[in-house]
Design a protein around this motif. Structure first.
Motif, PDB file in Angstrom:
ATOM      1  N   LEU A 152      37.299  45.051  31.894  1.00 34.49           N
ATOM      2  CA  LEU A 152      36.625  44.353  30.853  1.00 34.49           C
ATOM      3  C   LEU A 152      37.209  42.850  31.055  1.00 34.49           C
ATOM      4  N   VAL A 153      35.980  41.965  30.849  1.00 35.97           N
ATOM      5  CA  VAL A 153      36.561  40.559  30.776  1.00 35.97           C
ATOM      6  C   VAL A 153      36.113  39.970  29.473  1.00 35.97           C
ATOM      7  N   LEU A 154      36.861  39.237  28.750  1.00 37.35           N
ATOM      8  CA  LEU A 154      36.311  38.813  27.598  1.00 37.35           C
ATOM      9  C   LEU A 154      36.590  37.238  27.664  1.00 37.35           C
ATOM     10  N   LEU A 155      35.776  36.404  27.248  1.00 33.72           N
ATOM     11  CA  LEU A 155      35.627  34.941  27.157  1.00 33.72           C
ATOM     12  C   LEU A 155      35.097  34.438  26.170  1.00 33.72           C
ATOM     13  N   PHE A 186      43.463  49.584  25.150  1.00 33.74           N
ATOM     14  CA  PHE A 186      43.150  48.891  26.554  1.00 33.74           C
ATOM     15  C   PHE A 186      44.571  48.024  26.953  1.00 33.74           C
ATOM     16  N   GLU A 187      44.603  48.256  28.156  1.00 33.18           N
ATOM     17  CA  GLU A 187      45.855  47.370  28.905  1.00 33.18           C
ATOM     18  C   GLU A 187      45.438  45.959  29.377  1.00 33.18           C
ATOM     19  N   ILE A 188      46.220  45.122  28.733  1.00 31.88           N
ATOM     20  CA  ILE A 188      45.780  43.646  29.231  1.00 31.88           C
ATOM     21  C   ILE A 188      46.605  43.482  30.581  1.00 31.88           C
ATOM     22  N   LEU A 189      45.685  43.106  31.462  1.00 33.51           N
ATOM     23  CA  LEU A 189      45.975  42.543  32.914  1.00 33.51           C
ATOM     24  C   LEU A 189      46.451  41.228  33.207  1.00 33.51           C
ATOM     25  N   VAL A 208      41.573  39.615  30.646  1.00 34.87           N
ATOM     26  CA  VAL A 208      41.177  40.618  31.740  1.00 34.87           C
ATOM     27  C   VAL A 208      41.807  41.927  31.233  1.00 34.87           C
ATOM     28  N   ALA A 209      41.150  42.911  30.795  1.00 31.02           N
ATOM     29  CA  ALA A 209      41.771  44.339  30.521  1.00 31.02           C
ATOM     30  C   ALA A 209      41.293  45.466  31.184  1.00 31.02           C
ATOM     31  N   ARG A 210      41.818  46.546  31.025  1.00 25.84           N
ATOM     32  CA  ARG A 210      41.097  48.006  31.443  1.00 25.84           C
ATOM     33  C   ARG A 210      41.488  48.954  30.532  1.00 25.84           C
ATOM     34  N   PRO A 211      40.996  50.310  30.374  1.00 26.70           N
ATOM     35  CA  PRO A 211      41.307  51.212  29.491  1.00 26.70           C
ATOM     36  C   PRO A 211      42.771  51.572  29.986  1.00 26.70           C
TER      37      PRO A 211
END
Ligand SMILES: C[S@@+](CC[C@H](N)C(=O)[O-])C[C@H]1O[C@@H](n2cnc3c(N)ncnc32)[C@H](O)[C@@H]1O
Length: 222
Positions: A152-155, A186-189, A208-211
């Motif tokens: 997942l990318v949040l901007l 979610f884990e933040i990458l 940038v994150a992923r479950p």
């Protein structure tokens, strides 16, 4: 009274004029945004490959969707989601003119992007997170839609252009989004609080994150 053929003609010419004007304006805004938005870096954060399925949640008239369509190519899919029909109609027309056949338009609900479960490689939420009324509920749907290892990318913006009172409410601090991501498993990458800083005072962040991985399963490489 106008004959029916005349009326149809006026509607057709009016529609063509509206479309031409709208598309010209959208293209001009997109070209200007290309100059400062750091779009290639935002798109690279999605780690896409040809054939991938990517969702553009809150796609608007398609600034990112059209670029995503080129990246995933004819064997990939772009799921372009928005609440409103008007930007989706504009995107439909732009994709048609661009000859992009890999875009699927989805009408989302305020709390549910209506994405297929376990079928999406990456989700982009650009300039839209600040509009979510219940971000935790939407993040839950995104987690269910992502394939294992999906991103997942949040901007979004944390500071508006200085002196622009209309834009003052269209911001969200990255710390709020980071806290909500954690609460939603979610884990933040990676997190960049200064992804874009413009001379007009506007500031953008990118996360940038992923479950988070369930315990007991091997962690896929990223
Ligand atoms: C400011 S625009 C950004 C459009 C595009 N992502 C971009 O960067 O140009 C935000 C869009 O998100 C849509 N939106 C807001 N909340 C939404 C939701 N819960 N689900 C889907 N779309 C949403 C709005 O209708 C609007 O078109």
């Amino acid at each position: 009274m106008l004959p029916a053929a005349g009326l149809v003609c006026i509607i057709a010419v009016g529609g063509a004029f509206w479309s031409h004007n709208t598309l010209s304006q959208l293209n001009a805004v997109d070209r200007s945004r290309d100059g400062w938005q750091r779009t290639p870096a935002a798109l690279a954060a999605l780690a896409l490959h040809p054939g991938a399925t990517v969702a553009d949640l809150g796609c608007g008239p398609g600034y990112f969707s059209l670029k995503l369509a080129s990246i995933v190519g004819p064997s990939g899919h772009v799921l372009a989601v928005d609440l409103r029909y008007r930007p989706l109609a504009a995107l439909w027309l732009r994709a048609l003119l661009d000859n992009d056949h890999n875009l699927r338009l989805i009408v989302g609900d305020p709390d549910n992007p209506n994405l297929p479960a376990g079928a999406v490689d990456a989700v982009l939420v650009a300039k839209t997170y600040h509009e979510f009324e219940r971000p935790g509920v939407i993040l839950g749907h995104i987690a269910r839609a992502l394939r294992p290892g999906g991103r997942l990318v949040l901007l979004d913006r944390s500071a508006p252009p200085s002196g622009d009172a209309n834009q003052a409410s269209h911001v969200v601090p990255p710390a709020n989004a980071a806290a909500q991501l954690g609460a939603s498993q979610f884990e933040i990458l990676s997190r960049d609080d200064h992804f874009v800083e413009r001379p007009n005072g506007e500031r953008w962040w990118l996360i940038v994150a992923r479950p988070a991985q369930r315990t007991g399963f091997p962690s896929p490489s990223i």
